[in-house]
Write a protein that holds these residues in place. Structure first.
Motif, PDB file in Angstrom:
ATOM      1  N   LEU A 242       0.827  -1.201   0.000  1.00  0.00           N
ATOM      2  CA  LEU A 242       0.000   0.000   0.000  1.00  0.00           C
ATOM      3  C   LEU A 242       0.868   1.260   0.000  1.00  0.00           C
ATOM      4  N   GLY A 243       1.950   1.245   0.752  1.00  0.00           N
ATOM      5  CA  GLY A 243       2.867   2.394   0.766  1.00  0.00           C
ATOM      6  C   GLY A 243       3.471   2.652  -0.598  1.00  0.00           C
ATOM      7  N   GLY A 244       3.834   1.593  -1.304  1.00  0.00           N
ATOM      8  CA  GLY A 244       4.361   1.755  -2.662  1.00  0.00           C
ATOM      9  C   GLY A 244       3.339   2.372  -3.595  1.00  0.00           C
ATOM     10  N   ALA A 245       2.081   1.951  -3.447  1.00  0.00           N
ATOM     11  CA  ALA A 245       1.021   2.521  -4.285  1.00  0.00           C
ATOM     12  C   ALA A 245       0.796   3.992  -3.971  1.00  0.00           C
ATOM     13  N   VAL A 246       0.863   4.357  -2.701  1.00  0.00           N
ATOM     14  CA  VAL A 246       0.689   5.762  -2.314  1.00  0.00           C
ATOM     15  C   VAL A 246       1.823   6.617  -2.874  1.00  0.00           C
ATOM     16  N   ILE A 247       3.048   6.101  -2.827  1.00  0.00           N
ATOM     17  CA  ILE A 247       4.183   6.848  -3.376  1.00  0.00           C
ATOM     18  C   ILE A 247       4.018   7.038  -4.876  1.00  0.00           C
ATOM     19  N   ILE A 248       3.521   6.027  -5.568  1.00  0.00           N
ATOM     20  CA  ILE A 248       3.287   6.163  -7.005  1.00  0.00           C
ATOM     21  C   ILE A 248       2.220   7.228  -7.266  1.00  0.00           C
ATOM     22  N   LEU A 249       1.159   7.244  -6.478  1.00  0.00           N
ATOM     23  CA  LEU A 249       0.118   8.254  -6.653  1.00  0.00           C
ATOM     24  C   LEU A 249       0.654   9.661  -6.383  1.00  0.00           C
ATOM     25  N   ILE A 250       1.493   9.800  -5.377  1.00  0.00           N
ATOM     26  CA  ILE A 250       2.096  11.104  -5.092  1.00  0.00           C
ATOM     27  C   ILE A 250       3.016  11.519  -6.229  1.00  0.00           C
ATOM     28  N   SER A 251       3.739  10.570  -6.820  1.00  0.00           N
ATOM     29  CA  SER A 251       4.662  10.898  -7.904  1.00  0.00           C
ATOM     30  C   SER A 251       3.926  11.411  -9.133  1.00  0.00           C
ATOM     31  N   ILE A 252       2.681  10.996  -9.319  1.00  0.00           N
ATOM     32  CA  ILE A 252       1.892  11.500 -10.444  1.00  0.00           C
ATOM     33  C   ILE A 252       1.648  12.998 -10.272  1.00  0.00           C
ATOM     34  N   ASP A 253       1.383  13.425  -9.038  1.00  0.00           N
ATOM     35  CA  ASP A 253       1.176  14.849  -8.784  1.00  0.00           C
ATOM     36  C   ASP A 253       2.461  15.651  -8.941  1.00  0.00           C
ATOM     37  N   ILE A 254       3.587  15.059  -8.605  1.00  0.00           N
ATOM     38  CA  ILE A 254       4.871  15.769  -8.717  1.00  0.00           C
ATOM     39  C   ILE A 254       5.223  16.001 -10.171  1.00  0.00           C
ATOM     40  N   GLY A 255       5.128  14.958 -10.980  1.00  0.00           N
ATOM     41  CA  GLY A 255       5.408  15.067 -12.412  1.00  0.00           C
ATOM     42  C   GLY A 255       6.891  15.271 -12.704  1.00  0.00           C
ATOM     43  N   GLY A 256       7.236  15.279 -13.954  1.00  0.00           N
ATOM     44  CA  GLY A 256       8.617  15.505 -14.390  1.00  0.00           C
ATOM     45  C   GLY A 256       9.548  14.368 -14.017  1.00  0.00           C
ATOM     46  N   TRP A 257      10.837  14.667 -14.068  1.00  0.00           N
ATOM     47  CA  TRP A 257      11.851  13.660 -13.766  1.00  0.00           C
ATOM     48  C   TRP A 257      11.821  13.251 -12.298  1.00  0.00           C
ATOM     49  N   ASN A 258      11.541  14.199 -11.416  1.00  0.00           N
ATOM     50  CA  ASN A 258      11.445  13.837  -9.995  1.00  0.00           C
ATOM     51  C   ASN A 258      10.293  12.864  -9.761  1.00  0.00           C
ATOM     52  N   GLY A 259       9.198  13.085 -10.452  1.00  0.00           N
ATOM     53  CA  GLY A 259       8.055  12.180 -10.337  1.00  0.00           C
ATOM     54  C   GLY A 259       8.384  10.781 -10.813  1.00  0.00           C
TER      55      GLY A 259
END
Length: 95
Positions: free
Chosen positions: A43-60
């Protein structure tokens, strides 16, 4: 990409070590917490992936790879715990 694979294997080993410590502390019995911990990691991995979508770009993309590695290690640990529980049940040990 090699670092993501090494990171995934490293997290898997750490989670299995935690599972083994819980197994030893509980006097060699499988407990419900050993099924919950890998699920929380997944679940934590899925949450990090969802947060990365909001960040966008190379950092995402970097955070998405981290989330994928964390989710994969959680899934591998969950599979390992399920196989361990099945083997212990077939041997007739207390689960």
């Amino acid at each position: 990409m090699d670092i993501v694979i090494l990171w995934t294997v490293g997290m898997w080993v750490v989670q299995l070590l935690i599972e083994w410590i819980v197994y030893r502390v509980q006097k060699r019995r499988m407990t419900w917490i050993q099924s919950i911990l890998p699920c929380l990691t997944l679940l934590g991995g899925a949450v990090i992936i969802l947060i990365s979508i909001d960040i966008g770009g190379w950092n995402g993309i970097g955070y998405a790879l981290l989330g994928a590695a964390l989710g994969t290690s959680g899934l591998l640990t969950l599979i390992t715990v399920a196989i361990t529980a099945l083997v212990l049940r077939r041997r007739g040990k207390d689960i």
